[in-house]
Design a protein around this motif. Structure first.
Motif, PDB file in Angstrom:
ATOM      1  N   ARG A  53       0.824  -1.216   0.000  1.00  0.00           N
ATOM      2  CA  ARG A  53       0.000   0.000   0.000  1.00  0.00           C
ATOM      3  C   ARG A  53       0.855   1.262   0.000  1.00  0.00           C
ATOM      4  O   ARG A  53       0.440   2.306  -0.515  1.00  0.00           O
ATOM      5  N   GLU A 100      -3.827   0.405  -6.654  1.00  0.00           N
ATOM      6  CA  GLU A 100      -4.668  -0.728  -7.034  1.00  0.00           C
ATOM      7  C   GLU A 100      -4.468  -1.080  -8.505  1.00  0.00           C
ATOM      8  O   GLU A 100      -4.261  -0.197  -9.347  1.00  0.00           O
ATOM      9  N   ASN A 104      -5.408  -6.721  -1.418  1.00  0.00           N
ATOM     10  CA  ASN A 104      -5.343  -5.276  -1.663  1.00  0.00           C
ATOM     11  C   ASN A 104      -5.551  -4.908  -3.132  1.00  0.00           C
ATOM     12  O   ASN A 104      -5.135  -3.843  -3.579  1.00  0.00           O
ATOM     13  N   LYS A 105      -6.170  -5.803  -3.884  1.00  0.00           N
ATOM     14  CA  LYS A 105      -6.583  -5.535  -5.269  1.00  0.00           C
ATOM     15  C   LYS A 105      -5.414  -5.179  -6.176  1.00  0.00           C
ATOM     16  O   LYS A 105      -5.494  -4.280  -7.003  1.00  0.00           O
ATOM     17  N   ARG A 106      -4.312  -5.894  -5.992  1.00  0.00           N
ATOM     18  CA  ARG A 106      -3.164  -5.768  -6.889  1.00  0.00           C
ATOM     19  C   ARG A 106      -3.045  -7.030  -7.726  1.00  0.00           C
ATOM     20  O   ARG A 106      -3.451  -8.114  -7.295  1.00  0.00           O
TER      21      ARG A 106
END
Length: 274
Positions: A241, A246, A267-269
């Motif tokens: 983060r 993202e 974490n939407k990566r």
């Protein structure tokens, strides 16, 4: 598994060459440390068995077998990998590599020689266990000393132990591929090169010392993972983060227990791991 989320059972020294130049947004990884059998001959089962015997490997506390050649071997191993890291990272992209306090300088030098800017030393802070050895056992076994001499020497060395302080930090090299133009220009082109200071572990400006207990767990499934050098998912998530946005692409070429993969997914990566 979401699109563009891949884990490969491959040797990263070979597989990295298949990744395109300037294709990765962030690298976070925990390579072999090249101490006490933790080199490129790494065998998790063997190491776990050795470490379970009173926390020793080869009759010494873990990390206490000193050999100047360990640093040489680490750098020889890392130099070509660091060159690949540099090739595949986008300009302004960050690379965070875990290391060990005694050989941190070798890890940093490999990245520096490859062209990276060494931005900082980060530290994962935790409460470790003291592993220094008393000399009483060795004094008692010494056949050249009389009983009286042994008694005197044991009393004299009370509280004195081998030179290993209680470990409380694990260093990470924070390296950055040089940006193109100014920070703003690089951001406009790649969305990389700056850090997200709204990401914090303690509601303060993010610091280079990151205190997270070794016992930190994020899920019941993570508790069941057995790996000698497992990193907390919460620590890797914090790094992700801090340095990425993202949908950007994360790489971990030494996936190990899978902490980085879980952190990226949560974490939407996007993610690639070997």
């Amino acid at each position: 598994m979401q699109e563009s989320f891949f884990i490969f059972h491959k040797d990263c020294r070979i597989a990295l060459k298949d990744l395109a130049e300037n294709s990765i947004d962030f690298i976070v990884t925990d390579p072999p440390y090249f101490i006490d059998g933790m080199g490129n001959e790494w065998n998790d089962n063997n190491l776990t068995n050795k470490a379970s015997k009173s926390g020793v490997i080869g009759s010494l506390p873990i990390g206490m077998k000193f050999d100047r050649n360990q640093g040489v071997k680490l750098q020889e191993f890392m130099n070509p990998l660091a060159e690949e890291f540099y090739r595949i990272l986008k300009p302004g992209g960050f690379c965070v590599v875990f290391s060990q306090a005694r050989l941190y300088h070798r890890m940093a030098m490999s990245l520096n020689l490859a062209g990276f800017e060494i931005r900082d030393m980060l530290a994962w802070k935790y409460e470790g266990q003291a592993k220094a050895f008393s000399q009483t056992h060795f004094i008692k076994k010494d056949k050249n000393l009389s009983s009286m001499q042994k008694e005197i020497l044991i009393k004299e060395l009370e509280g004195m132990k081998t030179p290993q302080l209680k470990p409380q930090i694990e260093p990470m090299v924070l390296a950055q591929k040089p940006k193109i133009g100014t920070f703003v220009q690089n951001w406009q082109r790649y969305k990389l090169g700056l850090i997200n200071t709204k990401e914090s572990l303690d509601s303060k400006f993010p610091g280079n010392v990151m205190e997270i207990p070794k016992s930190a767990r994020n899920s019941e499934s993570e508790d069941k993972i057995e790996h000698l050098t497992r990193k907390p998912v919460s620590l890797i998530a914090h790094l992700i983060r801090l340095f990425t946005q993202e949908n950007q692409l994360i790489l971990d070429p030494f996936l190990g227990s899978g902490s980085s993969a879980i952190a990226a997914l949560n974490n939407k990566r996007r993610f690639v791991g070997f």
